[in-house]
Design a protein around this motif. Structure first.
Motif, mmCIF file in Angstrom:
data_model
loop_
_atom_site.group_PDB
_atom_site.id
_atom_site.type_symbol
_atom_site.label_atom_id
_atom_site.label_comp_id
_atom_site.label_asym_id
_atom_site.label_seq_id
_atom_site.Cartn_x
_atom_site.Cartn_y
_atom_site.Cartn_z
ATOM 1 N N ASP A 134 -7.054 -44.753 -21.179
ATOM 2 C CA ASP A 134 -5.781 -45.273 -20.676
ATOM 3 C C ASP A 134 -4.982 -44.088 -20.146
ATOM 4 N N TRP A 135 -5.266 -43.708 -18.902
ATOM 5 C CA TRP A 135 -4.752 -42.450 -18.359
ATOM 6 C C TRP A 135 -3.251 -42.462 -18.130
ATOM 7 N N ALA A 136 -2.674 -43.612 -17.865
ATOM 8 C CA ALA A 136 -1.212 -43.670 -17.718
ATOM 9 C C ALA A 136 -0.539 -43.351 -19.053
ATOM 10 N N ARG A 137 -1.097 -43.857 -20.135
ATOM 11 C CA ARG A 137 -0.550 -43.577 -21.463
ATOM 12 C C ARG A 137 -0.775 -42.129 -21.875
ATOM 13 N N VAL A 138 -1.946 -41.586 -21.510
ATOM 14 C CA VAL A 138 -2.196 -40.171 -21.799
ATOM 15 C C VAL A 138 -1.161 -39.328 -21.062
ATOM 16 N N ARG A 139 -0.975 -39.620 -19.778
ATOM 17 C CA ARG A 139 -0.048 -38.840 -18.948
ATOM 18 C C ARG A 139 1.377 -38.892 -19.490
ATOM 19 N N ALA A 140 1.774 -40.049 -20.013
ATOM 20 C CA ALA A 140 3.136 -40.225 -20.524
ATOM 21 C C ALA A 140 3.426 -39.322 -21.722
ATOM 22 N N ALA A 141 2.395 -38.835 -22.401
ATOM 23 C CA ALA A 141 2.584 -37.968 -23.566
ATOM 24 C C ALA A 141 2.880 -36.522 -23.177
ATOM 25 N N PHE A 142 2.699 -36.182 -21.895
ATOM 26 C CA PHE A 142 2.783 -34.786 -21.464
ATOM 27 C C PHE A 142 4.012 -34.497 -20.622
ATOM 28 N N ALA A 143 4.468 -33.246 -20.706
ATOM 29 C CA ALA A 143 5.461 -32.723 -19.770
ATOM 30 C C ALA A 143 4.764 -32.585 -18.410
ATOM 31 N N ASP A 144 5.524 -32.308 -17.366
ATOM 32 C CA ASP A 144 4.940 -32.215 -16.029
ATOM 33 C C ASP A 144 3.995 -31.024 -15.881
ATOM 34 N N GLU A 145 4.260 -29.947 -16.621
ATOM 35 C CA GLU A 145 3.403 -28.767 -16.585
ATOM 36 C C GLU A 145 2.953 -28.475 -18.007
ATOM 37 N N VAL A 146 1.675 -28.088 -18.152
ATOM 38 C CA VAL A 146 1.089 -27.920 -19.478
ATOM 39 C C VAL A 146 0.293 -26.618 -19.545
ATOM 40 N N LEU A 147 0.483 -25.869 -20.620
ATOM 41 C CA LEU A 147 -0.371 -24.717 -20.889
ATOM 42 C C LEU A 147 -1.582 -25.248 -21.659
ATOM 43 N N VAL A 148 -2.772 -25.087 -21.082
ATOM 44 C CA VAL A 148 -3.999 -25.644 -21.653
ATOM 45 C C VAL A 148 -4.902 -24.504 -22.100
ATOM 46 N N ASP A 149 -5.356 -24.573 -23.355
ATOM 47 C CA ASP A 149 -6.232 -23.536 -23.891
ATOM 48 C C ASP A 149 -7.386 -24.176 -24.659
ATOM 49 N N TYR A 150 -8.494 -24.345 -23.955
ATOM 50 C CA TYR A 150 -9.733 -24.808 -24.559
ATOM 51 C C TYR A 150 -10.758 -23.685 -24.570
ATOM 52 N N THR A 151 -10.287 -22.425 -24.561
ATOM 53 C CA THR A 151 -11.187 -21.284 -24.467
ATOM 54 C C THR A 151 -12.129 -21.185 -25.666
ATOM 55 N N ALA A 152 -11.716 -21.649 -26.825
ATOM 56 C CA ALA A 152 -12.582 -21.615 -27.999
ATOM 57 C C ALA A 152 -13.766 -22.566 -27.848
ATOM 58 N N LEU A 153 -13.648 -23.527 -26.946
ATOM 59 C CA LEU A 153 -14.716 -24.491 -26.713
ATOM 60 C C LEU A 153 -15.550 -24.124 -25.498
ATOM 61 N N SER A 154 -14.881 -23.708 -24.416
ATOM 62 C CA SER A 154 -15.610 -23.555 -23.156
ATOM 63 C C SER A 154 -15.436 -22.190 -22.494
ATOM 64 N N GLY A 155 -14.810 -21.243 -23.174
ATOM 65 C CA GLY A 155 -14.623 -19.919 -22.582
ATOM 66 C C GLY A 155 -13.490 -19.929 -21.571
ATOM 67 N N GLY A 156 -13.483 -18.931 -20.697
ATOM 68 C CA GLY A 156 -12.432 -18.837 -19.699
ATOM 69 C C GLY A 156 -11.158 -18.293 -20.293
ATOM 70 N N SER A 157 -10.045 -18.667 -19.682
ATOM 71 C CA SER A 157 -8.749 -18.218 -20.177
ATOM 72 C C SER A 157 -7.769 -19.380 -20.123
ATOM 73 N N PRO A 158 -6.722 -19.318 -20.947
ATOM 74 C CA PRO A 158 -5.712 -20.382 -20.912
ATOM 75 C C PRO A 158 -5.107 -20.472 -19.511
ATOM 76 N N SER A 159 -4.687 -21.675 -19.130
ATOM 77 C CA SER A 159 -4.077 -21.827 -17.806
ATOM 78 C C SER A 159 -2.934 -22.833 -17.863
ATOM 79 N N ARG A 160 -1.949 -22.582 -17.024
ATOM 80 C CA ARG A 160 -0.823 -23.497 -16.881
ATOM 81 C C ARG A 160 -1.148 -24.402 -15.702
ATOM 82 N N VAL A 161 -1.190 -25.710 -15.951
ATOM 83 C CA VAL A 161 -1.582 -26.676 -14.920
ATOM 84 C C VAL A 161 -0.583 -27.821 -14.868
ATOM 85 N N ARG A 162 -0.583 -28.524 -13.762
ATOM 86 C CA ARG A 162 0.181 -29.760 -13.655
ATOM 87 C C ARG A 162 -0.503 -30.790 -14.561
#
Length: 188
Positions: free
Chosen positions: A57-85
């Motif tokens: 239910d992507w509309a409901r998922v989206r409603a839980a978030f601010a417009d910009e989000v700092l996302v850090d899944y590096t412990a799962l998939s590597g890379g680096s944290p990123s700020r995304v819409r």
């Protein structure tokens, strides 16, 4: 006899689950304490977001978030944290989650503290992901989430999400298979 034996344990468990407001002994200033209404709103934002992911239910998922989000899944998939819409985050999850035939995200109690203008919340998580016919058909991630939430209007919205992975079990190739299924139009 049984009631007398378990009553103290029940009282301790209820106190832990209710996450009683901080006292001055915690060092948290009285003005920084969260109200019961804020605590419930924060818990609802997190639980509803994860349940909505499981329901795609992507509309409901989206409603839980601010417009910009700092996302850090590096412990799962590597890379680096990123700020995304938030919309870009939804698009990335839509390219993955529907490829699983079922997902279930189970969380523990949410422990939250106010820090200036935001709230930092922690919870344990187990994420189960299933595709029938895969060998094995389940991928499970255990760990904990750290969220930052900011107030938007009358409600708290997630402005940062970080997954701390404790361990994974099962088919670690299942995410790639789920993405392939979405690309092929086989998702739910």
């Amino acid at each position: 006899m049984r009631e007398r034996l378990f009553a103290p344990l029940a009282a301790v468990a209820m106190g832990a689950c209710l996450m009683l407001p901080a006292t001055p002994a915690t060092g948290q200033p009285a003005g920084q304490r969260l109200s019961a209404a804020d605590r419930l709103d924060i818990q609802d934002a997190i639980a509803n977001m994860l349940l909505a992911i499981d329901q795609c239910d992507w509309a409901r998922v989206r409603a839980a978030f601010a417009d910009e989000v700092l996302v850090d899944y590096t412990a799962l998939s590597g890379g680096s944290p990123s700020r995304v819409r938030a919309d870009a985050l939804m698009a990335s999850w839509q390219a993955l989650v529907p490829g699983f035939e079922a997902t279930q995200h189970l969380v523990g109690p949410v422990v939250a503290q106010r820090r200036d203008t935001e709230v930092v919340a922690h919870t344990a998580v187990r994420g189960y992901h299933h595709i029938a016919g895969a060998a094995p058909p389940v991928w499970m991630v255990a760990g904990r989430y750290t969220f930052a939430l900011t107030r938007r209007g009358a409600h708290w919205r997630i402005s940062a999400i970080r997954l701390h992975v404790a361990y994974q079990e099962g088919n670690l190739g299942l995410p790639a298979l789920a993405q392939q299924r979405v690309r092929e139009g086989k998702g739910r």
